[in-house]
Scaffold this active site. Structure first.
Site, PDB file in Angstrom:
ATOM      1  CB  CYS A   9      -1.636   5.094  -3.219  1.00  0.00           C
ATOM      2  SG  CYS A   9      -1.759   6.304  -1.904  1.00  0.00           S
ATOM      3  N   GLY A  35      -6.066   0.630  -1.625  1.00  0.00           N
ATOM      4  CA  GLY A  35      -6.587   1.826  -0.985  1.00  0.00           C
ATOM      5  C   GLY A  35      -8.094   1.893  -1.094  1.00  0.00           C
ATOM      6  CG  ASN A 109       2.063   3.380  -4.406  1.00  0.00           C
ATOM      7  OD1 ASN A 109       2.430   2.308  -4.852  1.00  0.00           O
ATOM      8  ND2 ASN A 109       1.826   3.552  -3.133  1.00  0.00           N
ATOM      9  N   GLY A 110       3.442   6.168  -2.677  1.00  0.00           N
ATOM     10  CA  GLY A 110       4.718   6.241  -1.970  1.00  0.00           C
ATOM     11  C   GLY A 110       4.675   7.317  -0.916  1.00  0.00           C
ATOM     12  CE1 TYR A 249      -2.318  -7.011   5.167  1.00  0.00           C
ATOM     13  CE2 TYR A 249      -1.421  -4.982   4.261  1.00  0.00           C
ATOM     14  CZ  TYR A 249      -2.460  -5.669   4.865  1.00  0.00           C
ATOM     15  OH  TYR A 249      -3.610  -5.015   5.158  1.00  0.00           O
TER      16      TYR A 249
HETATM   17  P1  AMP Z   1      -2.231  -7.043  14.847  1.00  0.00           P
HETATM   18  O1  AMP Z   1      -2.330  -8.382  15.505  1.00  0.00           O
HETATM   19  O2  AMP Z   1      -3.183  -6.057  15.468  1.00  0.00           O
HETATM   20  O3  AMP Z   1      -0.838  -6.578  14.840  1.00  0.00           O
HETATM   21  O4  AMP Z   1      -2.701  -7.206  13.324  1.00  0.00           O
HETATM   22  C1  AMP Z   1      -2.068  -8.141  12.514  1.00  0.00           C
HETATM   23  C2  AMP Z   1      -2.785  -8.185  11.184  1.00  0.00           C
HETATM   24  O5  AMP Z   1      -2.593  -6.941  10.500  1.00  0.00           O
HETATM   25  C3  AMP Z   1      -2.239  -9.272  10.269  1.00  0.00           C
HETATM   26  O6  AMP Z   1      -3.320 -10.104   9.940  1.00  0.00           O
HETATM   27  C4  AMP Z   1      -1.739  -8.543   9.031  1.00  0.00           C
HETATM   28  O7  AMP Z   1      -2.161  -9.189   7.846  1.00  0.00           O
HETATM   29  C5  AMP Z   1      -2.381  -7.193   9.108  1.00  0.00           C
HETATM   30  N1  AMP Z   1      -1.505  -6.142   8.569  1.00  0.00           N
HETATM   31  C6  AMP Z   1      -0.178  -6.116   8.421  1.00  0.00           C
HETATM   32  N2  AMP Z   1       0.265  -4.956   7.898  1.00  0.00           N
HETATM   33  C7  AMP Z   1      -0.830  -4.199   7.660  1.00  0.00           C
HETATM   34  C8  AMP Z   1      -1.058  -2.885   7.122  1.00  0.00           C
HETATM   35  N3  AMP Z   1      -0.045  -2.126   6.702  1.00  0.00           N
HETATM   36  N4  AMP Z   1      -2.343  -2.453   7.039  1.00  0.00           N
HETATM   37  C9  AMP Z   1      -3.379  -3.200   7.476  1.00  0.00           C
HETATM   38  N5  AMP Z   1      -3.228  -4.455   7.997  1.00  0.00           N
HETATM   39  C10 AMP Z   1      -1.976  -4.949   8.104  1.00  0.00           C
END
Ligand code: AMP
Length: 465
Positions: A9, A35, A109-110, A249
């Site tokens: 969030c 979000g 947020n949290g 990220y």
């Molecule tokens: P996967 O290969 O399916 O594990 O997806 C990896 C991708 O998910 C990477 O490009 C990350 O940038 C992205 N990613 C990492 N953490 C999250 C998150 N919490 N929510 C959405 N995408 C994420």
């Protein structure tokens, strides 16, 4: 969250500005990356609260007409993301209630780790819950407190909750900003003409031309009212544990969180990665957008040209209609497309920030090979993600995290990469370059700064799509 699902969030609050809800709207616009599922604004004209929330993106929800119906000099706002299936307007925030002592709204947020336990207890005493949000637990604790002042009631409520919370709260007379004693999630304070603004990230301040003042401290309860700012530190001190994944990220690269610029940290991550895991190659390409900073750092350090070998379509919403005659790997293809000219016949280093399940990464590697890459070397700008987050980043269960079960060599085979390497934990800390600051790195180490009373061992819902 109470049902075991998590949110990511963004929150904003404005005190004493003639166009408070408009400013909050712009702040939410800047925080949209935190979000995309729902958004809401609650304003105060000093007499009562006005609220509007809906599912969807900020720009689609709020029109000029709607903002006019949110009058007053103070307002708070919230953007929410949850992939749990509990995608429902009743879970949209800010959460507003009228209780015996007036009206109050909270944007959170949290993630509270003892929400289930507290909710069971409150329900046993007759509380009726309207949503699945852990934030509602805070609301019930405030309402049931016997303390005479709002500050006292808030302290009573927040002393009982455990886990991650950055909150902005609005009543008819004040704005309150608070951060849990560990300081998991960011929250910053800014000056806006004669008023004040708080937001998850500084990128919100840049857009509204607010001047950055400072972070809300971990464990601080800051009351903003007609007397100015009053800071309380009523909670037991805890180890400062801001979330290191915000840098890797989650946060926007142009933001400063926890006192450092996110893009600079990401470039450092890439530099460290190049030092730890060099490879002979012709081009370095990022998985956009989150891999861009680290890929630039990697390319600079390795002396290999950087290029955009994958292009992201920024205009896709949460759902898209697939043709009946289904297209292979449609979900990835609609988001990312390779630039054959950059990749064809080359030894390619692909830089991404993390691997979660590995399913998307595998498809991306296939896409790069189909575009003619001679070799594909995947470099990840964080250590293997081995444990779920219970403090507000959406992750799947431990079993679904590929690195919790497989070795790096096994993941390399699964992804069909020529080589795969992750940044070490030491490299990660070198890149963050904040000597003396401890971070929450539970997703990489499994060491949780706050014990997880109810969720541990229990299956979570499917969170991550
Ligand atoms: P996967 O290969 O399916 O594990 O997806 C990896 C991708 O998910 C990477 O490009 C990350 O940038 C992205 N990613 C990492 N953490 C999250 C998150 N919490 N929510 C959405 N995408 C994420």
């Amino acid at each position: 969250m109470c049902r075991g699902f998590h949110d990511e969030c963004g929150i904003v609050g404005v005190y004493n500005h003639p166009e408070a809800s408009n400013i909050v709207y712009l702040g939410l616009y800047a925080l949209q990356h935190r979000g995309q599922e729902s958004a809401g604004i609650v304003s105060s004209d000093g007499k009562r609260l006005y609220s509007h929330k809906d599912m969807g993106l900020v720009a689609d929800i709020f029109t000029g007409e709607i903002l006019k119906r949110l009058p007053g000099r103070s307002a708070i706002g919230h953007v929410r993301y949850s992939t749990s299936g509990e995608s429902h307007i009743r879970n949209a925030q800010p959460f507003v209630v009228d209780y015996a002592r007036g009206s109050i709204a909270i944007a959170h947020n949290g993630n509270l780790v003892n929400a289930r336990i507290l909710r069971d207890e409150l329900e046993a005493y007759g509380s009726i819950f309207q949503s699945d949000m852990d934030t509602e637990v805070i609301m019930h604790l405030i309402a049931s407190s016997r303390d005479a002042t709002l500050t006292g009631r808030l302290i009573h409520a927040l002393t009982r909750v455990r886990g991650a919370y950055s909150l902005v709260i609005i009543t008819d007379s004040c704005l309150i900003a608070t951060r849990d004693p560990h300081g998991f999630r960011p929250l910053v304070l800014g000056r806006l003409r004669d008023g004040w603004v708080v937001a998850s990230e500084t990128c919100a301040f840049d857009l509204i031309e607010a001047e950055y003042v400072r972070q809300i401290d971990a464990g601080e309860l800051l009351i903003i009212d007609e007397r100015g700012l009053t800071s309380h530190k009523p909670f037991q001190k805890a180890t400062y544990s801001p979330c290191i994944f915000e840098f890797i990220y989650f946060a926007r690269p142009d933001s400063n969180v926890f006192g450092a610029n996110v893009h600079t940290v990401r470039k450092n991550l890439g530099r460290e990665l190049a030092r730890e895991h060099p490879v002979r190659a012709d081009v370095v390409i990022p998985v956009p957008d989150s891999g861009v900073g680290a890929a630039i750092g990697y390319a600079e350090e390795a002396g290999i040209p950087f290029d955009m070998g994958l292009v992201r379509n920024h205009y896709i919403g949460r759902t898209f209609i697939e043709p009946q005659d289904s297209i292979r790997d449609f979900g990835v293809k609609i988001k990312l497309n390779p630039v054959r000219d950059v990749i064809d016949g080359k030894r390619v280093v692909v830089v991404d920030d993390s691997i979660v399940r590995g399913t998307t990464s595998r498809k991306i590697i296939k896409m790069i090979r189909n575009a003619g890459a001679k070799e594909v070397h995947l470099r990840i700008s964080s250590p293997p993600t081995i444990a779920p987050c219970f403090y507000g980043i959406d992750t799947p269960t431990r079993d679904e995290l590929i690195a919790s079960k497989k070795s790096v060599e096994e993941i390399n085979r699964f992804l069909t990469t020529d080589t795969l390497a992750y940044l070490s934990l030491e490299g990660l800390y070198r890149a963050v370059r904040q000597a003396g600051t401890s971070f929450c790195d539970a997703c990489f180490t499994g060491r949780y700064p706050v014990e997880i009373p109810q969720e541990r061992g229990q299956p979570q819902l499917i969170l991550f799509k």
